[in-house]
Motif scaffolding. Structure first.
Motif, mmCIF file in Angstrom:
data_model
loop_
_atom_site.group_PDB
_atom_site.id
_atom_site.type_symbol
_atom_site.label_atom_id
_atom_site.label_comp_id
_atom_site.label_asym_id
_atom_site.label_seq_id
_atom_site.Cartn_x
_atom_site.Cartn_y
_atom_site.Cartn_z
ATOM 1 N N GLY A 122 72.217 46.507 101.612
ATOM 2 C CA GLY A 122 71.547 47.316 100.601
ATOM 3 C C GLY A 122 70.773 48.469 101.192
ATOM 4 O O GLY A 122 70.278 48.391 102.320
ATOM 5 N N GLY A 123 70.691 49.578 100.439
ATOM 6 C CA GLY A 123 69.845 50.709 100.790
ATOM 7 C C GLY A 123 70.279 51.448 102.040
ATOM 8 O O GLY A 123 71.401 51.324 102.526
ATOM 9 N N MET A 124 69.332 52.231 102.583
ATOM 10 C CA MET A 124 69.613 53.010 103.777
ATOM 11 C C MET A 124 69.889 52.118 104.985
ATOM 12 O O MET A 124 70.750 52.425 105.815
ATOM 13 C CB MET A 124 68.441 53.951 104.076
ATOM 14 N N ASN A 125 69.158 51.004 105.076
ATOM 15 C CA ASN A 125 69.428 50.077 106.184
ATOM 16 C C ASN A 125 70.854 49.542 106.122
ATOM 17 O O ASN A 125 71.522 49.379 107.154
ATOM 18 C CB ASN A 125 68.441 48.904 106.159
ATOM 19 N N GLY A 126 71.315 49.275 104.919
ATOM 20 C CA GLY A 126 72.688 48.811 104.753
ATOM 21 C C GLY A 126 73.699 49.848 105.203
ATOM 22 O O GLY A 126 74.719 49.520 105.831
ATOM 23 N N GLU A 127 73.427 51.123 104.897
ATOM 24 C CA GLU A 127 74.324 52.192 105.343
ATOM 25 C C GLU A 127 74.339 52.295 106.861
ATOM 26 O O GLU A 127 75.393 52.527 107.468
ATOM 27 C CB GLU A 127 73.901 53.526 104.725
ATOM 28 N N ILE A 128 73.174 52.120 107.475
ATOM 29 C CA ILE A 128 73.103 52.168 108.940
ATOM 30 C C ILE A 128 73.917 51.021 109.548
ATOM 31 O O ILE A 128 74.637 51.204 110.540
ATOM 32 C CB ILE A 128 71.633 52.110 109.404
ATOM 33 N N ILE A 129 73.811 49.834 108.961
ATOM 34 C CA ILE A 129 74.583 48.684 109.448
ATOM 35 C C ILE A 129 76.072 48.999 109.422
ATOM 36 O O ILE A 129 76.795 48.784 110.407
ATOM 37 C CB ILE A 129 74.277 47.435 108.596
ATOM 38 N N LYS A 130 76.554 49.544 108.309
ATOM 39 C CA LYS A 130 77.981 49.858 108.193
ATOM 40 C C LYS A 130 78.394 50.953 109.172
ATOM 41 O O LYS A 130 79.451 50.869 109.812
ATOM 42 C CB LYS A 130 78.307 50.263 106.756
ATOM 43 N N GLN A 131 77.569 51.985 109.303
ATOM 44 C CA GLN A 131 77.892 53.083 110.215
ATOM 45 C C GLN A 131 77.984 52.599 111.658
ATOM 46 O O GLN A 131 78.887 52.992 112.403
ATOM 47 C CB GLN A 131 76.842 54.192 110.093
#
Length: 310
Positions: free
Chosen positions: A60-69
């Motif tokens: 979820g959220g920006m942290n989730g995007e960082i995890i995927k990236q």
């Protein structure tokens, strides 16, 4: 393919401090950050062992995007379910003076009923094209205590070999679905049977009781630096790992699970699988990051693992 499931994914941050005095300001001179959570740690090691892997779970959220990236940059395939709120940050503070590790774990987002249903379908789809499904770690807020029961059943019905690595109520309920393998520690074994485990003989008896009661194929019990005990239908194996200089113990159990999953997917013998899993866990202990192994060190350790059939 191997699928790993992390229902409470995280960004793992490690701060390295000369000392960590309470109640004072400490300036961090060195740190690292990486996608984490137990299942993601498993995925990272599986990838380093050269087997195709897909990581799923909730982000979820920006942290989730960082995890995927970051997973994409690592070359690890992922297929997460997005939820409202922010994926958690797990902070590990290493006090170099005292050799201590202090962990601060955020709770993570609350997961909706719709997201829980979407995850069931995601597991079904991935399990249909996976040999192994590894379900690891804590349940997120919003998930029922028996949520792993449904996920284990779905993965098994889809034809995958299921490894469950959880604790507390998540394990107590999840084991009812009879996963093929679990990886508890001594305390968790005792809690599952509501008994005291005084020595290794009692532990062996308890593990064999669990194995037959829940009709599982394998139980591996982590004994920390002392190695592990693994029970299968026709006996028990006591594994001893070589003594090494331990840098960080976070992720060692996940690395063990990764080695076991790879050995199962590669159809190795139980003995070779235990050597692979033990070497992966020990190699992780020698690195600064969770879910990280040195291939050359791993191969050396693999040859040094010792085991006896009890």
């Amino acid at each position: 393919m191997i699928t790993t499931v992390t229902l409470n994914a995280a960004i793992d941050k490690t701060y390295y401090l000369p000392s960590f005095p309470l109640g004072k300001v400490s300036r961090v001179q060195r740190f690292n950050a990486a996608p984490g959570g137990k299942g993601i740690n498993v995925a990272k090691v599986v990838a380093q062992l050269g087997v195709p892997v897909t990581a799923t779970g909730f982000v979820g959220g920006m942290n989730g995007e960082i995890i995927k990236q970051q997973l994409t940059r690592m070359g690890i395939a992922h297929d997460f379910v997005s939820v409202e709120g922010e994926s958690r940050i797990c902070l590990n503070i290493l006090d170099e003076e005292h050799g201590t590790s202090t962990e601060l774990l955020e709770p993570g987002p609350t997961v909706s009923e719709a997201a829980l249903e979407e995850m069931k379908q995601r597991i079904r789809d991935l399990a249909l094209r996976s040999q192994i499904v590894c379900l690891s770690g804590s349940l997120p807020a919003g998930a029922p205590k028996d949520y792993y029961v449904e996920l284990v059943q779905i993965a098994k019905e889809s034809g995958a070999y299921v490894i469950l690595d959880a604790s507390g109520d998540a394990l107590r309920h999840g084991i009812e679905a009879k996963p093929h393998m679990i990886k508890p520690n001594e305390e968790e074994v005792a809690a599952l049977l509501d008994i005291e485990v005084a020595d290794e003989e009692a532990l062996r008896n308890a593990v064999e009781t669990l194995l037959h009661k829940y009709e599982m194929e394998r139980i591996s019990v982590s004994l920390g630096g002392a190695g592990s005990l693994t029970a299968v239908k026709d006996g028990c194996y006591r594994v001893t790992t070589p003594k090494v200089e331990v840098v960080n113990t976070v992720g060692c159990g996940d690395s063990f699970v990764a080695g076991m999953a790879v050995s199962l997917a590669s159809k190795l013998s139980l003995e070779d699988g235990l050597a692979m899993a033990s070497a992966a866990g020990t190699s992780n202990a020698m690195t600064e990051q969770a879910g990280q192994i040195d291939p050359a060190v791993f191969e050396q350790l693999r040859k040094q693992v010792q085991m006896v059939r009890l």
